[in-house]
Design a protein around this motif. Sequence first.
Motif, PDB file in Angstrom:
ATOM      1  N   VAL A 148      -1.924 -11.552   3.554  1.00 10.50           N
ATOM      2  CA  VAL A 148      -1.578 -10.788   2.486  1.00 10.50           C
ATOM      3  C   VAL A 148      -2.850 -11.055   1.458  1.00 10.50           C
ATOM      4  O   VAL A 148      -2.512 -10.122   0.778  1.00 10.50           O
ATOM      5  N   GLN A 149      -3.719 -11.975   1.301  1.00  8.08           N
ATOM      6  CA  GLN A 149      -4.680 -12.293   0.928  1.00  8.08           C
ATOM      7  C   GLN A 149      -5.634 -10.525   1.281  1.00  8.08           C
ATOM      8  O   GLN A 149      -7.046  -9.821   0.222  1.00  8.08           O
ATOM      9  N   LYS A 152      -4.161  -7.540  -0.312  1.00  8.22           N
ATOM     10  CA  LYS A 152      -4.048  -8.232  -1.918  1.00  8.22           C
ATOM     11  C   LYS A 152      -5.630  -7.102  -2.441  1.00  8.22           C
ATOM     12  O   LYS A 152      -6.160  -7.229  -3.618  1.00  8.22           O
ATOM     13  N   SER A 153      -6.425  -7.591  -2.131  1.00  8.64           N
ATOM     14  CA  SER A 153      -8.060  -7.535  -1.898  1.00  8.64           C
ATOM     15  C   SER A 153      -8.721  -6.654  -1.864  1.00  8.64           C
ATOM     16  O   SER A 153      -9.972  -6.357  -1.820  1.00  8.64           O
ATOM     17  N   SER A 160     -12.440  -7.414   2.700  1.00 13.77           N
ATOM     18  CA  SER A 160     -11.468  -6.440   3.032  1.00 13.77           C
ATOM     19  C   SER A 160     -10.627  -5.292   3.224  1.00 13.77           C
ATOM     20  O   SER A 160     -10.125  -5.471   5.110  1.00 13.77           O
ATOM     21  N   ARG A 186       4.887  -6.313  -4.583  1.00 17.38           N
ATOM     22  CA  ARG A 186       3.868  -5.840  -4.747  1.00 17.38           C
ATOM     23  C   ARG A 186       3.010  -6.673  -2.746  1.00 17.38           C
ATOM     24  O   ARG A 186       2.929  -5.369  -2.114  1.00 17.38           O
ATOM     25  N   GLU A 187       3.234  -7.348  -3.025  1.00 21.09           N
ATOM     26  CA  GLU A 187       3.012  -8.239  -1.228  1.00 21.09           C
ATOM     27  C   GLU A 187       3.973  -7.080   0.012  1.00 21.09           C
ATOM     28  O   GLU A 187       3.712  -6.736   0.505  1.00 21.09           O
ATOM     29  N   LEU A 190       2.618  -3.786   0.269  1.00 26.72           N
ATOM     30  CA  LEU A 190       1.400  -3.276   0.810  1.00 26.72           C
ATOM     31  C   LEU A 190       1.343  -3.999   2.087  1.00 26.72           C
ATOM     32  O   LEU A 190       1.016  -3.794   3.375  1.00 26.72           O
TER      33      LEU A 190
END
Length: 261
Positions: A148-149, A152-153, A160, A186-187, A190
């Motif tokens: 997830v990180q 998001k990045s 990433s 949002r997560e 994605l």
Amino acid sequence: MAAKRLAVLCIFLLPNTQFRQLRLAETAEELPQLLREAEKASWTYLEFLESITRYELAKREAKSLEKRMKWARFPFVKSLDEFELRGQNVLTARQLSQLRELSWLEQQYNLILLGPPGIGKTYIAIGLGLEAVYRGFHVYFATMGELVQLLKSEEYLNKSKVQLKRIRNADLVIIDDLMYMAMDQREANLFFHLINHLYERSSIILTSNKSPEEWGHLIGDQGITTAILDRLLHRVEVIHGGENEESHRMKNRKSIFSAEV
């Protein structure tokens, strides 16, 4: 014999740069030793060519394996040979043997390993990942939190972008601790787009202590949940660990105390 020695000498005198230009870098480094062995054993031309070819291929495969292991990012490396089958009901010996054949990976099936914490789900997933790496497949391991990180990045971190490119190009993606926590809109979006990209391109191994029926509550959006499940469950083998299964970590723990006499 003189002609043979002259030919070997000519090869020896070839600059290493020429071997490197031919992308025979490993042979260029080892050439003096190979030539000494050829002279000592009186190899024929064919034997010499076979020797340098085998050497180059073996070195290339070793480097390729090293790179695949590095890119897989396993948190630990333990083979399935070390997994204690006795006293657990996640997999039978026959099932484990079938999974190790990797026919499911070649057919782009997914695996979902379900059950409470500590029963060996991650161990099995990594063990299968190792088998795949050794067989020449590209594998990537990530926990759900790490994934997830990364997602998001991706827009602003080059690191990433690189990692997600490897994930999208992998033959096998292992996602550990799926749905261990709720995702926002949002997560969830994605994550769906990643699963949609991997769909019928790669195999996925998921480990989770929550059943697919519970995922909707954690994703929040029923439409996205349905779309994700539709792609994950199209070609899948779901393996359940018993709810009453004792933790694999507890059963195989090591104590600082000696056994009482």
